[in-house]
Write a protein that holds these residues in place. Structure first.
Motif, mmCIF file in Angstrom:
data_model
loop_
_atom_site.group_PDB
_atom_site.id
_atom_site.type_symbol
_atom_site.label_atom_id
_atom_site.label_comp_id
_atom_site.label_asym_id
_atom_site.label_seq_id
_atom_site.Cartn_x
_atom_site.Cartn_y
_atom_site.Cartn_z
ATOM 1 N N UNK A 252 0.849 -1.237 -0.056
ATOM 2 C CA UNK A 252 -0.109 0.011 0.016
ATOM 3 C C UNK A 252 0.717 1.273 0.152
ATOM 4 N N UNK A 253 2.086 1.182 0.332
ATOM 5 C CA UNK A 253 3.179 2.199 0.242
ATOM 6 C C UNK A 253 3.353 2.524 -1.294
ATOM 7 N N UNK A 254 4.007 3.767 -1.435
ATOM 8 C CA UNK A 254 4.636 4.054 -2.698
ATOM 9 C C UNK A 254 5.929 3.372 -2.972
ATOM 10 N N UNK A 255 6.386 3.239 -4.274
ATOM 11 C CA UNK A 255 7.629 2.284 -4.498
ATOM 12 C C UNK A 255 8.782 2.810 -3.587
ATOM 13 N N UNK A 256 9.780 2.115 -3.422
ATOM 14 C CA UNK A 256 10.837 2.648 -2.804
ATOM 15 C C UNK A 256 11.561 3.649 -3.646
ATOM 16 N N UNK A 257 11.415 3.661 -4.911
ATOM 17 C CA UNK A 257 12.120 4.836 -5.823
ATOM 18 C C UNK A 257 11.101 6.263 -5.570
ATOM 19 N N UNK A 258 9.774 6.273 -5.348
ATOM 20 C CA UNK A 258 8.857 7.248 -5.257
ATOM 21 C C UNK A 258 9.245 7.762 -3.775
ATOM 22 N N UNK A 259 9.356 6.946 -2.501
ATOM 23 C CA UNK A 259 9.569 7.578 -1.346
ATOM 24 C C UNK A 259 11.096 8.300 -1.129
ATOM 25 N N UNK A 260 12.056 7.724 -1.989
ATOM 26 C CA UNK A 260 13.157 8.403 -2.012
ATOM 27 C C UNK A 260 13.362 9.662 -2.510
ATOM 28 N N UNK A 261 12.600 9.709 -3.735
ATOM 29 C CA UNK A 261 12.232 10.944 -4.463
ATOM 30 C C UNK A 261 11.686 11.907 -3.461
ATOM 31 N N UNK A 262 10.744 11.631 -2.731
ATOM 32 C CA UNK A 262 9.802 12.441 -1.933
ATOM 33 C C UNK A 262 10.749 13.085 -0.952
ATOM 34 N N UNK A 263 11.569 11.930 -0.093
ATOM 35 C CA UNK A 263 12.226 12.572 0.852
ATOM 36 C C UNK A 263 13.367 13.443 0.276
ATOM 37 N N UNK A 264 13.964 13.145 -0.954
ATOM 38 C CA UNK A 264 14.898 14.138 -1.226
ATOM 39 C C UNK A 264 14.571 15.393 -1.650
ATOM 40 N N UNK A 265 13.422 15.440 -2.138
ATOM 41 C CA UNK A 265 12.869 16.594 -2.802
ATOM 42 C C UNK A 265 12.512 17.757 -1.408
ATOM 43 N N UNK A 266 11.675 17.159 -0.619
ATOM 44 C CA UNK A 266 11.428 18.114 0.605
ATOM 45 C C UNK A 266 12.544 18.378 1.466
ATOM 46 N N UNK A 267 13.615 17.641 1.350
ATOM 47 C CA UNK A 267 15.052 17.838 2.298
ATOM 48 C C UNK A 267 15.728 18.885 1.463
ATOM 49 N N UNK A 268 15.567 18.607 0.300
ATOM 50 C CA UNK A 268 16.555 19.650 -0.526
ATOM 51 C C UNK A 268 15.792 21.013 -0.758
ATOM 52 N N UNK A 269 14.539 21.103 -0.644
ATOM 53 C CA UNK A 269 13.677 22.302 -0.932
ATOM 54 C C UNK A 269 13.819 23.033 0.691
ATOM 55 N N UNK A 270 13.885 22.682 1.570
ATOM 56 C CA UNK A 270 13.879 23.057 2.923
ATOM 57 C C UNK A 270 15.340 23.588 3.410
ATOM 58 N N UNK A 271 16.191 23.071 2.660
ATOM 59 C CA UNK A 271 17.492 23.338 3.112
ATOM 60 C C UNK A 271 17.944 24.665 3.145
ATOM 61 N N UNK A 272 17.672 25.528 1.824
ATOM 62 C CA UNK A 272 18.057 26.721 1.965
ATOM 63 C C UNK A 272 17.601 27.592 3.176
#
Length: 355
Positions: A252-272
């Motif tokens: 029922x979870x997104x794929x590992x690739x989708x979860x990895x992409x989600x985590x990376x995008x939110x962390x990268x967006x908030x880092x600045x």
């Protein structure tokens, strides 16, 4: 007691009532999310239908040849390609598991979460009016505001149509723990600020720190679930058949690739913004204490957190460190943020120890 003081006291009591009311509604939302995961498991009928679909005969297309004959062609399979080196695995349907009953409980959980968020936001606003300042002058106020912003960020993702309902159960559970700690151990009566905090920089520096922490949390949950989902997909790739419970949850979870992409995008967006938070804190320290950097524990751990997330983002962009290694770095970085949130303020003496 003056009229203003009595009004402020009444507002503080209203704030406390609203916070406890929000906790009650969050508890109902938590139970609804549990029901979503339990009753949203794929039923026998659903599994049978999926099996029949998988074994159904291929669709054929007749094409007339040059000599009047016909050729039978199988319908081509459509495959969505993932990133190079990643598995081509589809996303799961979400926490509901693709069933009507699970989806119903999920919608109830979301509705209750929205109600609880509105009530909690009212409690934070009442706290602000009771003290006539920003409602994050101590750890209690910081905690109730943090969890409000956290839920708000989650609801924004949902409103934007993102597939994040799988995050509802851990998020609501975390909010209940946060509010429980705040009301039980961190509660502080409404009071005015210490002189060092009485500045407009309180609105700028602390508000950005709260927002960064909320988004970092969303990234941490995505990262943690990525590790579980990646392990599950690895077992399937090796031909290992996991248990029924694990399969029900992971599918029922997104794929590992989708979860990895989600985590990376939110962390990268908030880092600045986290970088700006540290800079704003340094400017505020210059105004309050006459120096921009003094190696105070809060300053040190804020910088350690910055370095940890910088290492994660660099590792995520490096071929040899993508995947699980980078994910572990992300969780270490969030652990640094958590210690900066609780540990430094409560257990370490310093200029920022306002707990």
């Amino acid at each position: 007691m003056t009229l203003a003081a009595a009004t402020n006291e009444n507002l503080a009591q209203i704030s406390n009532t609203l916070i406890y009311s929000a906790m009650a509604v969050y508890t109902l939302a938590f139970l609804a999310h549990i029901a979503e995961w339990v009753f949203g498991s794929r039923s026998k009928v659903g599994r049978t239908a999926a099996a029949l679909t998988a074994t159904a005969p291929a669709v054929t297309v007749q094409v007339r040849g040059k000599e009047g004959g016909t050729a039978v062609l199988d319908k081509p399979k459509v495959v969505t390609r993932a990133a190079p080196g990643a598995r081509d695995v589809p996303d799961g349907p979400g926490a509901a598991g693709g069933t009507v009953k699970g989806d119903l409980y999920g919608r109830i959980a979301i509705a209750l979460t929205v109600v609880a968020f509105a009530v909690q936001a009212g409690g934070v606003a009442a706290r602000a009016f009771s003290v006539q300042r920003a409602p994050w002058g101590n750890m209690y106020e910081f905690s109730i505001t943090f969890s409000t912003v956290l839920v708000g960020a989650y609801l924004v993702f949902l409103a934007a149509g993102k597939n994040v309902r799988w995050m509802g159960l851990p998020l609501v559970g975390t909010v209940l723990i946060d509010l429980g700690i705040a009301t039980t151990w961190l509660y502080t009566a409404s009071d005015q600020l210490v002189p060092a905090l009485d500045s407009y920089w309180l609105w700028i520096h602390v508000s950005t720190a709260i927002f960064c922490g909320a988004v970092f949390y969303l990234g941490a949950v995505g990262t943690l679930l990525y590790l579980f989902r990646d392990s599950y997909e690895s077992k399937l790739a090796r031909g290992v058949k996991p248990g029924a419970f694990l399969t029900s949850v992971m599918e029922r979870l997104p794929s590992a690739a989708s979860l990895d992409k989600f985590a990376y995008r939110v962390n990268a967006a908030i880092f600045p913004l986290w970088t700006f938070t540290i800079i704003a804190g340094a400017i505020w320290a210059g105004d309050a204490w006459g120096r921009y950097w003094g190696w105070d524990p809060k300053e040190v751990w804020s910088f350690i957190t910055w370095v940890a997330y910088a290492c994660y983002l660099h590792a995520r962009a490096t071929a040899g460190w993508k995947g699980r290694k980078a994910a572990v770095l992300a969780l270490i970085a969030f652990a640094c943020w958590l210690f900066n949130y609780y540990g430094v303020n409560i257990f370490v003496d310093g200029l920022h120890s306002y707990a």
